[in-house]
Design a protein around this motif. Structure first.
Motif, PDB file in Angstrom:
ATOM      1  N   GLY A 361      42.492  55.229  32.731  1.00 14.96           N
ATOM      2  CA  GLY A 361      42.016  55.650  34.358  1.00 14.96           C
ATOM      3  C   GLY A 361      42.428  54.223  35.194  1.00 14.96           C
ATOM      4  O   GLY A 361      42.944  54.690  36.415  1.00 14.96           O
ATOM      5  N   SER A 362      42.316  53.074  34.691  1.00 22.76           N
ATOM      6  CA  SER A 362      42.718  51.972  35.622  1.00 22.76           C
ATOM      7  C   SER A 362      44.096  51.999  35.808  1.00 22.76           C
ATOM      8  O   SER A 362      44.516  51.597  36.993  1.00 22.76           O
ATOM      9  CB  SER A 362      42.155  50.565  34.873  1.00 22.76           C
ATOM     10  OG  SER A 362      43.122  50.646  33.616  1.00 22.76           O
ATOM     11  N   PHE A 363      45.062  52.361  34.945  1.00 21.86           N
ATOM     12  CA  PHE A 363      46.366  52.469  35.366  1.00 21.86           C
ATOM     13  C   PHE A 363      46.569  53.348  36.114  1.00 21.86           C
ATOM     14  O   PHE A 363      47.463  53.410  37.097  1.00 21.86           O
ATOM     15  CB  PHE A 363      46.993  52.812  33.834  1.00 21.86           C
ATOM     16  CG  PHE A 363      48.469  53.066  33.957  1.00 21.86           C
ATOM     17  CD1 PHE A 363      49.491  51.966  33.937  1.00 21.86           C
ATOM     18  CD2 PHE A 363      49.146  54.222  34.065  1.00 21.86           C
ATOM     19  CE1 PHE A 363      50.677  51.845  34.125  1.00 21.86           C
ATOM     20  CE2 PHE A 363      50.507  54.185  34.079  1.00 21.86           C
ATOM     21  CZ  PHE A 363      51.308  53.241  34.274  1.00 21.86           C
ATOM     22  N   LEU A 364      45.995  54.616  36.087  1.00 28.21           N
ATOM     23  CA  LEU A 364      46.452  55.748  36.870  1.00 28.21           C
ATOM     24  C   LEU A 364      45.976  55.498  38.441  1.00 28.21           C
ATOM     25  O   LEU A 364      46.710  55.563  39.372  1.00 28.21           O
ATOM     26  CB  LEU A 364      45.302  57.032  36.518  1.00 28.21           C
ATOM     27  CG  LEU A 364      45.537  58.384  37.237  1.00 28.21           C
ATOM     28  CD1 LEU A 364      46.835  58.768  37.668  1.00 28.21           C
ATOM     29  CD2 LEU A 364      44.607  59.171  36.903  1.00 28.21           C
ATOM     30  N   ARG A 366      45.725  52.395  39.740  1.00 29.31           N
ATOM     31  CA  ARG A 366      46.300  51.271  40.099  1.00 29.31           C
ATOM     32  C   ARG A 366      47.627  51.880  40.577  1.00 29.31           C
ATOM     33  O   ARG A 366      48.329  51.725  41.721  1.00 29.31           O
ATOM     34  CB  ARG A 366      46.570  50.227  39.242  1.00 29.31           C
ATOM     35  CG  ARG A 366      47.157  48.952  39.449  1.00 29.31           C
ATOM     36  CD  ARG A 366      48.661  48.817  39.471  1.00 29.31           C
ATOM     37  NE  ARG A 366      49.132  49.025  38.344  1.00 29.31           N
ATOM     38  CZ  ARG A 366      50.512  49.167  37.761  1.00 29.31           C
ATOM     39  NH1 ARG A 366      51.294  49.203  38.710  1.00 29.31           N
ATOM     40  NH2 ARG A 366      50.663  49.268  36.491  1.00 29.31           N
ATOM     41  N   VAL A 367      48.498  52.684  39.900  1.00 30.26           N
ATOM     42  CA  VAL A 367      49.707  53.202  40.230  1.00 30.26           C
ATOM     43  C   VAL A 367      49.580  54.320  41.442  1.00 30.26           C
ATOM     44  O   VAL A 367      50.523  54.254  42.402  1.00 30.26           O
ATOM     45  CB  VAL A 367      50.412  54.032  38.992  1.00 30.26           C
ATOM     46  CG1 VAL A 367      51.499  54.708  39.294  1.00 30.26           C
ATOM     47  CG2 VAL A 367      50.715  53.234  37.880  1.00 30.26           C
ATOM     48  N   ILE A 382      40.130  55.560  48.555  1.00 27.13           N
ATOM     49  CA  ILE A 382      40.294  55.235  47.090  1.00 27.13           C
ATOM     50  C   ILE A 382      39.562  53.945  46.599  1.00 27.13           C
ATOM     51  O   ILE A 382      38.823  53.925  45.762  1.00 27.13           O
ATOM     52  CB  ILE A 382      41.708  55.334  46.476  1.00 27.13           C
ATOM     53  CG1 ILE A 382      42.264  56.665  47.065  1.00 27.13           C
ATOM     54  CG2 ILE A 382      41.741  55.060  45.036  1.00 27.13           C
ATOM     55  CD1 ILE A 382      43.760  56.581  46.736  1.00 27.13           C
ATOM     56  N   LEU A 383      40.163  52.853  47.165  1.00 25.71           N
ATOM     57  CA  LEU A 383      39.671  51.495  46.779  1.00 25.71           C
ATOM     58  C   LEU A 383      38.200  51.243  47.252  1.00 25.71           C
ATOM     59  O   LEU A 383      37.750  51.545  48.367  1.00 25.71           O
ATOM     60  CB  LEU A 383      40.617  50.453  47.338  1.00 25.71           C
ATOM     61  CG  LEU A 383      41.972  50.483  46.684  1.00 25.71           C
ATOM     62  CD1 LEU A 383      43.113  49.606  47.442  1.00 25.71           C
ATOM     63  CD2 LEU A 383      41.881  50.432  45.098  1.00 25.71           C
ATOM     64  N   VAL A 415      41.388  44.797  33.115  1.00 28.99           N
ATOM     65  CA  VAL A 415      40.853  43.570  34.258  1.00 28.99           C
ATOM     66  C   VAL A 415      42.257  43.431  34.740  1.00 28.99           C
ATOM     67  O   VAL A 415      42.445  43.170  35.957  1.00 28.99           O
ATOM     68  CB  VAL A 415      40.570  42.604  33.414  1.00 28.99           C
ATOM     69  CG1 VAL A 415      40.376  41.327  34.094  1.00 28.99           C
ATOM     70  CG2 VAL A 415      39.306  42.766  32.509  1.00 28.99           C
ATOM     71  N   GLY A 416      43.383  43.516  33.947  1.00 29.08           N
ATOM     72  CA  GLY A 416      44.775  43.150  34.626  1.00 29.08           C
ATOM     73  C   GLY A 416      45.049  44.339  35.711  1.00 29.08           C
ATOM     74  O   GLY A 416      45.887  43.829  36.848  1.00 29.08           O
ATOM     75  N   GLN A 417      44.905  45.409  35.472  1.00 33.93           N
ATOM     76  CA  GLN A 417      44.985  46.528  36.457  1.00 33.93           C
ATOM     77  C   GLN A 417      44.106  46.151  37.767  1.00 33.93           C
ATOM     78  O   GLN A 417      44.521  46.359  38.590  1.00 33.93           O
ATOM     79  CB  GLN A 417      44.708  47.720  35.825  1.00 33.93           C
ATOM     80  CG  GLN A 417      45.703  48.330  34.740  1.00 33.93           C
ATOM     81  CD  GLN A 417      46.987  48.020  35.184  1.00 33.93           C
ATOM     82  OE1 GLN A 417      47.582  48.953  36.156  1.00 33.93           O
ATOM     83  NE2 GLN A 417      47.635  47.258  34.630  1.00 33.93           N
TER      84      GLN A 417
END
Length: 936
Positions: A361-364, A366-367, A382-383, A415-417
């Motif tokens: 989810g975090s990857f999705l 972020r991209v 979104i953010l 956390v990185g995303q």
């Protein structure tokens, strides 16, 4: 009962007519098949009044087969590509299929519709007897000398096997033997048709597995792209063959690569049958392919087939791609965004989503945000606001610190995303900015911070800061606070192991690859410390243990500080003169760590000092000797880092500037040339990259260095150094074709470099990745071709389009003195590769004709290949003149004076016959003298 008309009488009329009609169009094939079937049935059922035996029926059936085969034989020698013959083959296939279909209906009717006709049970029917007769006849020509006959036979058999429901065992065995022989036919077209025929023989039995093994061998080794393509589309899909099909995604032929993605999309019902590694490779190969059609096929497979297998759910698809360790997941996700906007519209990032983030989810999100970063309205939807995102970062960071080792990987990725999302936020809100700044400072000072997170935090700090000076000030404050604990912890009385400072865990979190440093004892000391602490029966004093723990903690803190400084310097562009606070960091942290006994600290310190030098030229000049010393005497990792710093400084300030400032031009160039001969492949490659950049930017112009690069490029020992080869593959064409001045430098070293490479080739193993001499010569000729130089409008560079004629003159002059037969032959072949036209000028043409004429008379060529090549070159020269070259005038004679003097100095060699006769006379005289001495 009326007497039946004998159909045999009309066979020679009806069947040729049907064959004639079926060539016109495929639309009448069905009608002609019905007509031919009726004729076949009449022949089979006809009984003459004189002979009532069934033998007569078989004879009539055989007569039909004979006439059919007689007509079929007409198309067998016809060349491939003839439309009429292709239509006849399709008609034969359709007729056999229609005949088999009718026989099935008859069998089912005879069984009173109780049992169906089974394909696997062999039945003796009219169609089976006809097909068997036809195949038996075709097998007679499967080894014919005419390649067209072999091709037509294999093509027809492929169609016939596909139409048959069953086949006799003996015939099956013979087909397998003969067709597998054709898989090795010298003609690629025959092999293709043999693949189509053999594909019908695949199966789970021994015979079928044998065919599959043959197909796998062809996939890997067949030189024809068309044959490999036929195997890709026709090989049976299973677990064994899947791996070999996937390998063709790296095929040299783009159509074959595209075919792999099309087959996988069709054959695989669920892409989960592929391992994570295979999915990663397949997507990486397809989405980064240079051919647009291959890339589209991969995107189509991903956005239609694979997403359907994941129920049109992007999160489910990402779970099957393992985004945490994937290098291609982002590219795959973006391709889906572009291809499937309908799925993108279904995405919903509500509060529940943010409260329950997963790695996928975090990857999705972020991209998706980076994909829409130009649309500020979309990002606002979104953010979350800055304060809320800071809360999420803190929340998942706390989860990560409390989680088990297995869960920490996913939580660290989340956390990185979130850090990457924080880079996209607008920090106009002062409350949110302060909250984020406070959180980042707290995380950066934490002992559990990851290396990848440090880089993101520093980048966010740069965005939050007012200017570069404010950014530097805030980062120095953080580094100072981190280092304050070192002095406090140096007192053993105030440090106990119960302080819960897990050295091993923090070392791994910092992600410093200490084990790769051969000379480092850091990891050894760490293990020894842990063993001593865990061993309750140790005899060592507590004070010694605490002292070593303190030393280890100091090392970790210094590593962390150096890493923060490195990230900070990489984001800075302001000169150190305008940012004096950086000098304090350099004197207090960077320089002392360069003097450390720990190799890992020295390497990171050199890196940071190099970044400081990029921001301050006097500092670079002052410390250049230090980098040279590290390059000479350091361990391999320190040499690599020092060489990178040296190259960057030379490019940043100019080679001539650094040389004049340090007054060590010869020493610097000598050191770079030593690196070109270094045994370490990384040092080797970095030196080549640095010198290539200097020469491309015209900071360095040295023909001896250029010659060394050419020798390295064609050296078989550098074949495994892919970075070096890739750099030079780009460098030489760009260097030579971007400027005629550069190309002139290459022309100066053309002949000596070529001669040296040819002599080296004769002394190496030809199977050891050695480039053939003719290929080397052609490459050098291409690099020196003046017609390929890009002429820019803003430059006034004059290009001598006749410079290839000068190279030809130097090659012919070399032929006068060269004695090696192989080298002379190759030099003669090169002459015809040069591009020489009217732009060379009359004088150069006359020089060439004069030299060629004298070469043939004074230094005649023995090898026939060399003579033919030289004659071809001479004829091309003479074609420039209408009839014959004019006599030399005084001006031309003056220009040719040097060439004439060169030729006049040569002594004319005796003819070949005279040399042979003199050699024979000398041998006889020698034998006579030997005989007289022996008799005496």
């Amino acid at each position: 009962m009326p007497v039946q008309e004998n159909p045999i009488v009309t066979l020679s009329t009806i069947i040729p007519q049907i064959f004639q009609d079926c060539q016109k169009s495929t639309s009448n094939h069905r009608t002609n098949a019905i007509t031919l079937r009726k004729v076949q049935m009449k022949c089979s059922s006809y009984r003459s009044s004189n002979n009532e035996s069934s033998n007569n029926q078989l004879d009539n059936e055989q007569a039909f087969n004979t006439e059919f085969i007689r007509n079929l034989n007409k198309i067998l020698p016809v060349k491939k590509g003839q439309t009429n013959s292709e239509r006849v083959i399709k008609f034969v296939a359709s007729f056999v299929a229609f005949s088999c279909e009718k026989d099935k209906e008859l069998l089912n009717n005879q069984n009173d519709n109780t049992t169906d006709y089974e394909d696997d049970d062999y039945e003796d029917t009219l169609s089976s007897r006809f097909a068997e007769c036809l195949i038996q006849h075709l097998l007679k020509g499967i080894e014919a000398k005419d390649k067209n006959v072999r091709l037509r036979v294999c093509h027809l058999i492929a169609h016939l096997i596909g139409c048959l429901g069953s086949i006799d065992d003996d015939l099956y065995e013979r087909l397998k033997v003969e067709l597998t022989k054709r898989l090795l036919d010298k003609e690629a077209g025959v092999r293709v048709k043999a693949v189509l025929a053999c594909s019908k023989l695949q199966g789970d039995d021994d015979h079928g597995k044998y065919v599959i093994e043959k197909f796998i061998g062809m996939l890997r080794n067949d030189p024809s792209a068309e044959v490999r393509r036929a195997v890709i589309y026709n090989i049976e899909y299973n677990e064994e063959t899947l791996a070999y099909i996937l390998q063709r995604a790296r095929d040299v032929d783009p159509i074959n690569r595209r075919g792999v993605f099309m087959k996988i999309a069709e054959e695989i019902n669920d892409f989960r049958v592929l391992s994570i590694e295979d999915r990663e490779k397949l997507l990486s190969w397809g989405l980064t392919d240079r051919d647009s059609h291959v890339k589209k096929a991969c995107v189509r497979m991903l956005s239609t087939s694979w997403i359907q297998h994941a129920n049109d759910n992007l999160l489910e698809l990402l779970e099957r791609l393992d985004v945490v360790g994937s290098n291609i997941a982002q590219e795959a996700l973006i391709s889906i965004f572009n291809a499937r906007p309908d799925i993108v519209q279904m995405l919903n990032f509500d509060d529940i989503f943010w409260e329950n983030l997963t790695a996928e989810g975090s990857f999705l999100v972020r991209v998706f945000c980076e994909y829409n970063k130009e649309d500020e309205g979309k990002l606002d939807e979104i953010l979350p606001e800055v304060t809320r995102l800071a809360f999420y970062i803190q929340k998942y960071n706390n989860f990560m610190n409390q989680a088990s080792d297995e869960e920490q990987v996913n939580l660290a990725f989340i956390v990185g995303q979130l850090f990457l999302l924080a880079k996209l936020l607008d920090y106009g809100d002062e409350v949110g900015r302060r909250k984020m700044c406070s959180l980042l400072r707290e995380m950066l000072m934490s002992s559990n911070i990851l290396e990848s997170h440090i880089e993101s935090i520093v980048e966010i700090e740069k965005k939050i800061s007012i200017n570069e000076r404010d950014f530097t000030r805030s980062m120095i404050e953080i580094i100072t606070d981190i280092r304050e604990g070192i002095e406090d912890d140096e007192a053993p009385s105030r440090l106990t192991y119960q302080d819960d400072y897990d050295l091993s865990a923090n070392m791994s979190r910092l992600s410093i690859n200490i084990s790769s440093m051969k000379m480092s004892v850091l990891s050894t000391d760490l293990k020894q410390t842990e063993r001593r602490v865990s061993n309750s029966s140790t005899s060592m004093d507590d004070s010694n243990i605490l002292q070593e723990d303190n030393e280890m903690k100091v090392i970790l803190v210094n590593l962390k500080c150096l890493h923060i400084i490195r990230c900070m310097l990489e984001k800075n562009s302001e000169s150190l003169r305008d940012n004096p606070s950086m000098y304090g960091l350099m004197n207090e942290i960077i320089i002392p760590n360069i003097q450390s006994h720990e190799p890992v600290l020295r390497e990171l310190g050199i890196h940071c000092l190099g970044l400081c030098c990029i921001l301050d030229q006097p500092l670079a000049v002052e410390n250049y000797n230090l980098f040279m010393h590290c390059l000479r005497h350091g361990h391999p990792e320190l040499q690599i880092k020092s060489l990178m710093v040296m190259s960057d400084i030379l490019i940043a300030y100019g080679y001539s500037t650094i040389v004049s400032s340090t007054r060590q031009g010869n020493e610097i160039m000598g050191l770079l040339q030593e690196c070109l001969k270094n045994e370490n492949e990384q040092v080797h490659a970095i030196a080549v990259v640095g010198i290539s950049k200097l020469m491309l930017s015209k900071m360095l112009r040295d023909k001896y260095v250029l010659k060394e690069l050419v020798l390295l490029y064609f050296d078989s020992d550098t074949a495994s150094n892919l970075r070096l080869r890739q750099c030079l593959s780009y460098f030489f064409p760009v260097f030579c074709h971007s400027s005629f001045e550069n190309q002139t430098l290459m022309q100066e070293i053309f002949l000596p470099t070529l001669i040296e490479l040819l002599k080296k080739y004769k002394n190496v193993d030809k199977n050891d990745n050695a480039v053939p001499p003719l290929q080397i010569a052609q490459q050098l000729v291409d690099w020196t071709d003046p017609f390929k130089v890009v002429k820019l409008e803003q430059t006034e560079e004059i290009i001598d389009y006749g410079s290839h004629a000068e190279l030809a003159i130097s090659v012919i002059r070399e032929l006068f003195s060269e004695t090696d037969k192989d080298i002379r032959k190759l030099l003669c072949q090169i002459l015809n590769k040069f591009r020489i036209d009217e732009s060379a000028g009359v004088v150069r043409f006359k020089k060439l004709t004069f030299l060629v004429g004298n070469l043939k008379s004074k230094r005649p060529l023995i090898d026939s290949v060399a003579r033919n090549a030289l004659n071809k070159f001479e004829n091309a020269l003479l074609s420039y003149f209408d009839d014959a070259p004019d006599a030399l005038d005084d001006n031309e004679l003056e220009q040719l004076k040097e060439i004439v003097e060169f030729v006049e100095q040569l002594e004319e060699l005796p003819s070949r016959a005279l040399r042979s006769r003199r050699s024979k006379e000398n041998a006889i005289a020698h034998l006579r003298s030997y005989s007289s001495e022996y008799s005496s």
